[in-house]
Design an enzyme around this catalytic site. Structure first.
Site, PDB file in Angstrom:
ATOM      1  N   SER A   1       0.846  -1.202   0.000  1.00 42.27           N
ATOM      2  CA  SER A   1       0.000   0.000   0.000  1.00 42.27           C
ATOM      3  C   SER A   1       0.880   1.250   0.000  1.00 42.27           C
ATOM      4  O   SER A   1       2.086   1.174   0.258  1.00 42.27           O
ATOM      5  CB  SER A   1      -0.906   0.006   1.235  1.00 42.27           C
ATOM      6  OG  SER A   1      -0.121   0.224   2.401  1.00 42.27           O
TER       7      SER A   1
ATOM      8  N   ASP B   1      -1.358  -1.446  -3.923  1.00 44.78           N
ATOM      9  CA  ASP B   1      -2.732  -1.449  -3.423  1.00 44.78           C
ATOM     10  C   ASP B   1      -3.216  -0.008  -3.224  1.00 44.78           C
ATOM     11  O   ASP B   1      -2.510   0.804  -2.608  1.00 44.78           O
ATOM     12  CB  ASP B   1      -2.742  -2.215  -2.080  1.00 44.78           C
ATOM     13  CG  ASP B   1      -4.130  -2.478  -1.549  1.00 44.78           C
ATOM     14  OD1 ASP B   1      -5.062  -2.615  -2.361  1.00 44.78           O
ATOM     15  OD2 ASP B   1      -4.281  -2.565  -0.307  1.00 44.78           O
TER      16      ASP B   1
ATOM     17  N   GLU C   1     -11.161   0.764  -9.413  1.00 46.17           N
ATOM     18  CA  GLU C   1     -12.317   0.536  -8.529  1.00 46.17           C
ATOM     19  C   GLU C   1     -13.492   1.416  -8.919  1.00 46.17           C
ATOM     20  O   GLU C   1     -13.333   2.576  -9.288  1.00 46.17           O
ATOM     21  CB  GLU C   1     -11.903   0.828  -7.071  1.00 46.17           C
ATOM     22  CG  GLU C   1     -13.032   0.633  -6.071  1.00 46.17           C
ATOM     23  CD  GLU C   1     -12.551   0.612  -4.609  1.00 46.17           C
ATOM     24  OE1 GLU C   1     -11.387   0.226  -4.363  1.00 46.17           O
ATOM     25  OE2 GLU C   1     -13.349   0.987  -3.729  1.00 46.17           O
TER      26      GLU C   1
HETATM   27  P1  13P Z   1      -9.119  -6.064   5.120  1.00 45.93           P
HETATM   28  O1  13P Z   1      -9.029  -4.844   5.969  1.00 45.93           O
HETATM   29  O2  13P Z   1     -10.453  -6.723   5.241  1.00 45.93           O
HETATM   30  O3  13P Z   1      -8.014  -7.026   5.377  1.00 45.93           O
HETATM   31  O4  13P Z   1      -8.999  -5.605   3.574  1.00 45.93           O
HETATM   32  C1  13P Z   1      -7.753  -5.325   3.004  1.00 45.93           C
HETATM   33  C2  13P Z   1      -7.855  -4.674   1.674  1.00 45.93           C
HETATM   34  O5  13P Z   1      -8.883  -4.615   1.047  1.00 45.93           O
HETATM   35  C3  13P Z   1      -6.621  -4.110   1.130  1.00 45.93           C
HETATM   36  O6  13P Z   1      -6.823  -3.428  -0.070  1.00 45.93           O
HETATM   37  O1  G3H Z   2      -6.888  -0.872   2.004  1.00 50.98           O
HETATM   38  C1  G3H Z   2      -6.115  -0.705   2.920  1.00 50.98           C
HETATM   39  C2  G3H Z   2      -5.120  -1.754   3.231  1.00 50.98           C
HETATM   40  O2  G3H Z   2      -5.581  -2.547   4.279  1.00 50.98           O
HETATM   41  C3  G3H Z   2      -3.785  -1.125   3.500  1.00 50.98           C
HETATM   42  O3  G3H Z   2      -3.754  -0.495   4.741  1.00 50.98           O
HETATM   43  O4  G3H Z   2      -2.994   1.786   4.113  1.00 50.98           O
HETATM   44  O5  G3H Z   2      -2.838   0.976   6.472  1.00 50.98           O
HETATM   45  O6  G3H Z   2      -1.332   0.055   4.720  1.00 50.98           O
HETATM   46  P1  G3H Z   2      -2.675   0.660   5.025  1.00 50.98           P
HETATM   47 ZN    ZN Z   3      -8.666  -2.387  -0.240  1.00 51.22          ZN
END
Ligand code: 13P
Ligand code: G3H
Ligand code: ZN
Length: 314
Positions: A48, A81, A133
């Protein structure tokens, strides 16, 4: 072996979903690769924007390349991500990522298309693939906040995919990020997936916010000093049903954080005299690997590695 998510989705479509696991550090990286190799599963590593700035983005990229050397059997995609345009462009140029997610879901449709299309053009030119998305998950996703669910509209999904040329689509069907997903009974809109599949047969869909938040894990954390109340997650017995409806990627972050939290809380509760980080770390790595392997069984990706390798002729 780093491959694109597209190559993995072609093998999985309609049969199983790939686990897409968020990681932030070295111990998670070791456990993640061990768990996937042990369960013979292809997988997706998700990094992320928050993970990339936690230590340093280059550190994560280098860890991915080194993990590839340490675990030559592993077949995986390296995926950004919830990226914004700048993060996507940076990952496209990195030479390590094979896939990026552009998340412009907070924008109105045409603006989302415009931004997503720019990322698709840049990514495809360098052999990367793109997830985008449509719709909003309730709660917080990186910089995007939504008070309620904004479900993906199937007709918009078809238009969006055709306009942008994306390779996979994250749909909002009632899941949310974090450990507090449902106030009462879980309600997932599988009818939306069904309608999208009819309009876009064979097109890979993605489910975000899909941690299960196991009550026994939360209970252990709380017994060791935690105060996590009212937590709930997605019933993992739904994963294969989602896979049949075109979901090829299921995102899991929170469950891995819970494993980390449980191991560390229990370790220091049971060994209050200790202060060496390697003590809990040595427990966490195999525990995280065990968690990943068990999750892959539920996703149906466990045991698919040899077939995927053969199909990729690699
Ligand atoms: P969770 O918080 O349910 O693990 O989802 C993670 C996610 O969607 C990361 O993009
Ligand atoms: O969608 C969010 C993911 O769980 C990543 O979380 O931004 O805290 O790393 P983060
Ligand atoms: Zn997500």
């Amino acid at each position: 072996m780093i491959v694109t998510t597209k190559e993995l989705f072609q093998q999985a479509y309609g049969k199983y979903a790939l686990g897409a696991y968020n990681i932030n550090n070295l111990e998670q990286t070791m456990g993640l690769f061990k768990g996937n190799v042990d369960s013979k599963a292809p997988f997706i590593v998700q990094l992320s924007k928050g993970a990339r700035s936690y230590t340093h983005k280059r550190m994560l990229e280098t860890m991915m390349q080194t993990a590839d050397e340490i675990f030559p059997e592993a077949v995986f995609a390296v995926h950004l991500d919830h990226g914004d345009e700048a993060a996507c462009m940076d990952c496209i140029d990195s030479g390590v990522y094979s896939s990026v997610m552009i998340d412009a879901s907070q924008e109105e449709l045409e603006k989302n298309i415009e931004i997503t299309k720019r990322v698709v053009d840049a990514a495809h030119a360098k052999g990367l693939v793109v997830e985008a998305e449509l719709g909003l998950l309730k709660g917080i996703e990186e910089d995007i906040k939504s008070e309620g669910h904004v479900f993906t509209k199937p007709s918009e999904a078809e238009y969006f995919v055709k306009q942008t040329g994306i390779d996979s689509l994250a749909c909002a069907i009632g899941t949310s990020h974090g450990a507090f997903k449902f106030a009462g009974e879980q309600k997932l809109r599988f009818d939306i997936l069904e309608d999208i599949q009819k309009l876009l047969p064979g097109f890979p869909l993605v489910m975000h916010g899909s941690s299960s938040v196991p009550p026994e894990e939360v209970a252990r954390i709380n017994a060791a000093g935690g105060t996590i109340n009212g937590a709930s997650g997605v019933d993992a017995s739904q994963f294969l049903g989602a896979a049949k409806l075109g979901v090829t990627k299921i995102n899991i972050d929170t469950d891995g954080r819970l494993v980390w939290c449980r191991v560390h809380r229990e370790f220091f509760r049971d060994h209050p005299e200790q202060f060496d980080l390697r003590g809990p770390g040595k427990i966490f790595i195999p525990e995280y690997a065990k968690f990943i392997a068990a999750k892959n069984v539920l996703l149906g990706s466990a045991g698919q590695l040899d077939e995927v390798r053969a199909a990729l002729k690699k």
